[in-house]
Motif scaffolding. Structure first.
Motif, mmCIF file in Angstrom:
data_model
loop_
_atom_site.group_PDB
_atom_site.id
_atom_site.type_symbol
_atom_site.label_atom_id
_atom_site.label_comp_id
_atom_site.label_asym_id
_atom_site.label_seq_id
_atom_site.Cartn_x
_atom_site.Cartn_y
_atom_site.Cartn_z
ATOM 1 N N GLN A 188 -25.643 20.717 -20.148
ATOM 2 C CA GLN A 188 -25.578 22.180 -20.302
ATOM 3 C C GLN A 188 -24.448 22.568 -21.251
ATOM 4 O O GLN A 188 -24.600 23.434 -22.106
ATOM 5 C CB GLN A 188 -25.305 22.844 -18.942
ATOM 6 C CG GLN A 188 -26.505 22.899 -18.013
ATOM 7 C CD GLN A 188 -26.085 23.348 -16.611
ATOM 8 O OE1 GLN A 188 -25.071 22.897 -16.071
ATOM 9 N NE2 GLN A 188 -26.876 24.232 -16.018
ATOM 10 N N ILE A 189 -23.312 21.920 -21.050
ATOM 11 C CA ILE A 189 -22.140 22.295 -21.848
ATOM 12 C C ILE A 189 -22.357 21.927 -23.310
ATOM 13 O O ILE A 189 -22.050 22.709 -24.221
ATOM 14 C CB ILE A 189 -20.866 21.631 -21.284
ATOM 15 C CG1 ILE A 189 -20.620 22.121 -19.863
ATOM 16 C CG2 ILE A 189 -19.667 21.929 -22.169
ATOM 17 C CD1 ILE A 189 -19.527 21.377 -19.115
ATOM 18 N N ALA A 190 -22.923 20.748 -23.551
ATOM 19 C CA ALA A 190 -23.186 20.326 -24.935
ATOM 20 C C ALA A 190 -24.170 21.302 -25.587
ATOM 21 O O ALA A 190 -23.984 21.718 -26.733
ATOM 22 C CB ALA A 190 -23.738 18.910 -24.967
ATOM 23 N N ASP A 191 -25.187 21.651 -24.827
ATOM 24 C CA ASP A 191 -26.211 22.557 -25.341
ATOM 25 C C ASP A 191 -25.608 23.896 -25.773
ATOM 26 O O ASP A 191 -25.822 24.375 -26.890
ATOM 27 C CB ASP A 191 -27.239 22.756 -24.215
ATOM 28 C CG ASP A 191 -28.508 23.392 -24.723
ATOM 29 O OD1 ASP A 191 -29.337 22.665 -25.280
ATOM 30 O OD2 ASP A 191 -28.636 24.630 -24.571
ATOM 31 N N GLU A 192 -24.800 24.482 -24.893
ATOM 32 C CA GLU A 192 -24.122 25.747 -25.222
ATOM 33 C C GLU A 192 -23.249 25.601 -26.457
ATOM 34 O O GLU A 192 -23.274 26.421 -27.357
ATOM 35 C CB GLU A 192 -23.106 26.109 -24.112
ATOM 36 C CG GLU A 192 -23.615 26.784 -22.925
ATOM 37 C CD GLU A 192 -22.464 27.005 -21.925
ATOM 38 O OE1 GLU A 192 -21.276 27.036 -22.312
ATOM 39 O OE2 GLU A 192 -22.783 27.139 -20.730
ATOM 40 N N TRP A 193 -22.464 24.536 -26.414
ATOM 41 C CA TRP A 193 -21.476 24.370 -27.493
ATOM 42 C C TRP A 193 -22.146 24.221 -28.849
ATOM 43 O O TRP A 193 -21.738 24.841 -29.828
ATOM 44 C CB TRP A 193 -20.562 23.179 -27.200
ATOM 45 C CG TRP A 193 -19.550 22.967 -28.288
ATOM 46 C CD1 TRP A 193 -18.382 23.644 -28.466
ATOM 47 C CD2 TRP A 193 -19.655 22.051 -29.389
ATOM 48 N NE1 TRP A 193 -17.745 23.201 -29.606
ATOM 49 C CE2 TRP A 193 -18.499 22.220 -30.182
ATOM 50 C CE3 TRP A 193 -20.599 21.093 -29.773
ATOM 51 C CZ2 TRP A 193 -18.268 21.473 -31.338
ATOM 52 C CZ3 TRP A 193 -20.368 20.354 -30.922
ATOM 53 C CH2 TRP A 193 -19.211 20.543 -31.698
ATOM 54 N N ILE A 194 -23.205 23.431 -28.889
ATOM 55 C CA ILE A 194 -23.896 23.221 -30.167
ATOM 56 C C ILE A 194 -24.475 24.544 -30.669
ATOM 57 O O ILE A 194 -24.319 24.907 -31.837
ATOM 58 C CB ILE A 194 -25.034 22.191 -30.029
ATOM 59 C CG1 ILE A 194 -24.472 20.821 -29.652
ATOM 60 C CG2 ILE A 194 -25.823 22.079 -31.336
ATOM 61 C CD1 ILE A 194 -25.541 19.817 -29.231
#
Ligand code: BDP
Length: 656
Positions: free
Chosen positions: A434-440
């Motif tokens: 989730q965090i990677a997805d948001e950050w990207i």
């Protein structure tokens, strides 16, 4: 596109809007209004202080209809956090017609530890010099201070320690405190509290006292006066972070006193102002005993002796921020004392600012580790956030990777680690994905042709770095001093044995690995049942930690049928191939991103791929001198000579 905007790429409204109402007024609310008026493209917003239970803290609720959005919170800071959440969702193209969500932080104190020195250098900082311009402060204020505060507030970070844990006593000098005050004034509306690392010998060095013995009345008075001086300048000062009796730093043991004596003395002077002491458990001395056992041995006997406003800050692993460690057995072992985790965002042992290593999986692995301290389900997350036992203080910390580089962190993808720490400190239930997805999506683009492959790189990158550096539980085989490249042969005779790589891998003709079983150092005994038995038995120890707990024969059969030696060879080889795959995938990302960041990341991946081969060759060729077995024919042959690799002496920048 130089990366200076971080994940804060909210679209700018062509005309300034006036769409925010609020029943509260403060500099914090002004920031929220300004952000929304400038960047919010949707319906009108009501920021409203409402009644919530005590434990709601700086949480918020968001409720929307197609016409209006209400953000409700108990505090102004909660409203600011809610505002950033809206902008974050807008960036991810969320539908706002019917939103209902509620958020509250997992931890009270969500803190960055800067290891910045007063001379502008940074211990283990790889993104240039310090952000804090001590010579210019308090008169000249860099615009970056506010940008830093904004970035932190946008992800819920609410505290910062400005200076190195190897602290200069000068930090507490009157002139420096005035500089600190100037920063605190900028950070306050963003909800960021200021803390300082303090040197235990300050009363002697700075105050000219005879000693710094915590039971000496003059010493106590010196700290009391110092606290009064600090709070006069900074009424909401957070407190002290202390590294004592560790790696040569002074501490209470210099006077035959305990960590509790030292911590309590400081806690007592901070207490009237609501300040806290974060006392570090990173202690070890050159003794015969396994370094991994020492913090536990020193702190467990002191449980129950610490004041309420002391919290013990514990590194995720018992050695030192290695690519993978077993979790620190101190978690859960202090039953009457608050405990907090310390992570390292700066990649001291993970390729520094050259390697793409996304750290959320490492942070999560620790937080999700079950200590079994109070039966099954006693994860480190639950111990430290106060849900398992009611903790007096809850906090989580990490060593920052921020410097004066234009892109803040040296590597564009290292920004993701700052972001991930903040997000997990706010909500440790979020997944790495989730965090990677948001950050990207916030930092690059929401085009799925970019998001999916890049997310895959990020999510596998930490395991990849372990594969090419130190698989299967190997640890601390880094070159001495800078900790960048491999030096498994390192044997610093005459120095401390526990600073030599050979101390950690113990390779010999029979096998490799550190025997921490009952018949070895018995570090396994520091874990709660059933983990002590699980780790004591080579058959039940997870293979990714097998060389952490066992000295394993070269021909030991692994679960996949390979021998240990073969497994080691394949792991190193896999690591190399994985990085090369990242290069190929990244090359295809060019159409979806700006040229500057594209080529800067491409250049870094090139270095990483070269380094991975260097690691693989160094470790396999060196360990082969013990194993005397061939490198399996289907993996790529080393391209270096061991003797040449041994000659490499790096002259790294930014190092101590
Ligand atoms: C180690 C670093 C050293 C720090 C120490 C600490 O190599 O520079 O001072 O930890 O955390 O990781 O105190």
């Amino acid at each position: 596109e130089d990366g200076s905007q971080l994940w804060l790429r909210y679209p700018v409204n062509p005309k300034p809007r006036n769409i925010v109402n609020s029943n509260s007024k403060s500099p914090t609310i002004e920031i929220a209004k300004k952000e929304l008026n400038q960047h919010w493209a949707g319906q009108a917003i009501d920021l409203k202080i409402d009644r919530f239970p005590e434990n709601f803290k700086d949480g918020y609720k968001i409720v929307s209809t197609p016409k209006k959005i209400s953000v409700l919170a108990k505090t102004d800071l909660g409203l600011l956090y809610g505002s950033y959440h809206l902008l974050n969702l807008q960036q991810q193209k969320t539908n706002f017609s019917n939103l209902k969500l509620e958020e509250k932080p997992s931890y009270d104190v969500r803190i960055l530890n800067h290891w910045d020195n007063l001379d502008g250098t940074i211990e283990r900082g790889y993104a240039g010099h310090s952000l804090w311009k001590w010579e210019d402060l308090p008169n000249k204020l860099s615009p970056r201070y506010e940008e830093y505060a904004r970035a932190n507030a946008s992800i819920g970070i609410n505290a910062a320690v400005f200076n190195n844990v190897n602290a200069s006593p000068n930090m507490l000098r009157e002139d420096y405190l005035k500089k600190v005050k100037a920063l605190a004034d900028i950070f306050r509306p963003y909800g960021i509290k200021v803390y300082l690392s303090v040197n235990f010998s300050s009363p002697k060095v700075l105050g000219g006292l005879e000693n710094s013995d915590p039971l000496n009345k003059d010493v106590q008075k010196w700290w009391k006066d110092k606290a009064a001086e600090i709070y006069k300048l900074i009424p909401d000062f957070g407190g002290f972070l202390v590294k004592a009796n560790s790696e040569g730093q002074p501490g209470p043991q210099d006077y035959g006193r305990t960590h509790a004596d030292g911590a309590n003395m400081m806690a007592d002077v901070l207490k009237p102002y609501g300040g806290i002491v974060m006392w570090r458990a990173f202690v070890y001395s050159p003794s015969k005993d396994d370094r991994a056992k020492q913090a536990y041995l020193e702190f467990v006997p002191l449980d129950g002796q610490f004041r309420d406003n002391v919290i013990i800050q514990i590194k995720n692993g018992p050695v030192d921020f290695q690519p993978r460690e077993a979790f620190n057995p101190l978690f859960g072992a202090l039953r009457k004392t608050s405990e907090m985790a310390e992570f390292q965002i700066t990649q001291e042992y993970l390729g520094q600012a050259n390697h793409l290593v996304y750290l959320a999986p490492l942070f999560k692995e620790t937080l999700d580790s079950d200590t079994f301290s109070d039966g099954k389900g006693s994860t480190i997350a639950k111990i430290t956030d106060g849900t398992l036992r009611s903790a007096k203080l809850t906090a989580i910390s990490a060593v920052a990777n921020i410097g004066e580089d234009t892109n803040w962190t040296g590597h564009h993808f290292a920004q993701a680690n700052w972001y991930a720490f903040g997000r997990l400190a706010w909500n440790h239930d979020l997944t790495s994905e989730q965090i990677a997805d948001e950050w990207i999506k916030m930092t690059f683009t929401d085009n799925k042709n970019f998001v999916n492959p890049v997310k895959e790189i990020m999510l596998t990158s930490r395991e990849t770095s372990i594969d090419y550096m130190m698989p299967l539980g190997l640890h601390h085989i880094f070159a001495g001093g800078h900790h960048y490249g491999p030096e498994p042969w390192g044997d610093y005779k005459g120095g401390r044995p526990d600073w030599s790589p050979v101390y950690y891998h113990q390779a010999n003709a029979e096998g490799i690995g550190f025997d921490r079983t009952k018949t070895g150092s018995n570090a396994v005994s520091q874990y709660f049942p059933p983990l002590n038995e699980i780790y004591n038995n080579i058959k039940t120890t997870p293979e990714n930690l097998i060389l952490w707990f066992h000295h394993v024969p070269w021909d030991y059969k692994m679960k996949d049928g390979k021998t240990l030696w073969e497994e080691l060879c394949y792991k190193y080889d896999l690591g190399v191939h994985e990085v090369r795959d990242y290069q190929k995938v990244w090359d295809k990302m060019q159409p979806y991103t700006d040229q500057q960041r594209f080529s800067e990341v491409q250049d870094k991946l090139k270095i990483q791929a070269k380094d991975a081969v260097w690691w693989k060759d160094a470790c396999l060729l060196y360990f082969q001198t013990f194993s005397k077995r061939p490198i399996p024919s289907d993996i790529e042959k080393p391209v270096h000579q061991l003797e040449d690799l041994k000659k490499i002496k790096l002259n790294m920048g930014h190092h101590n």
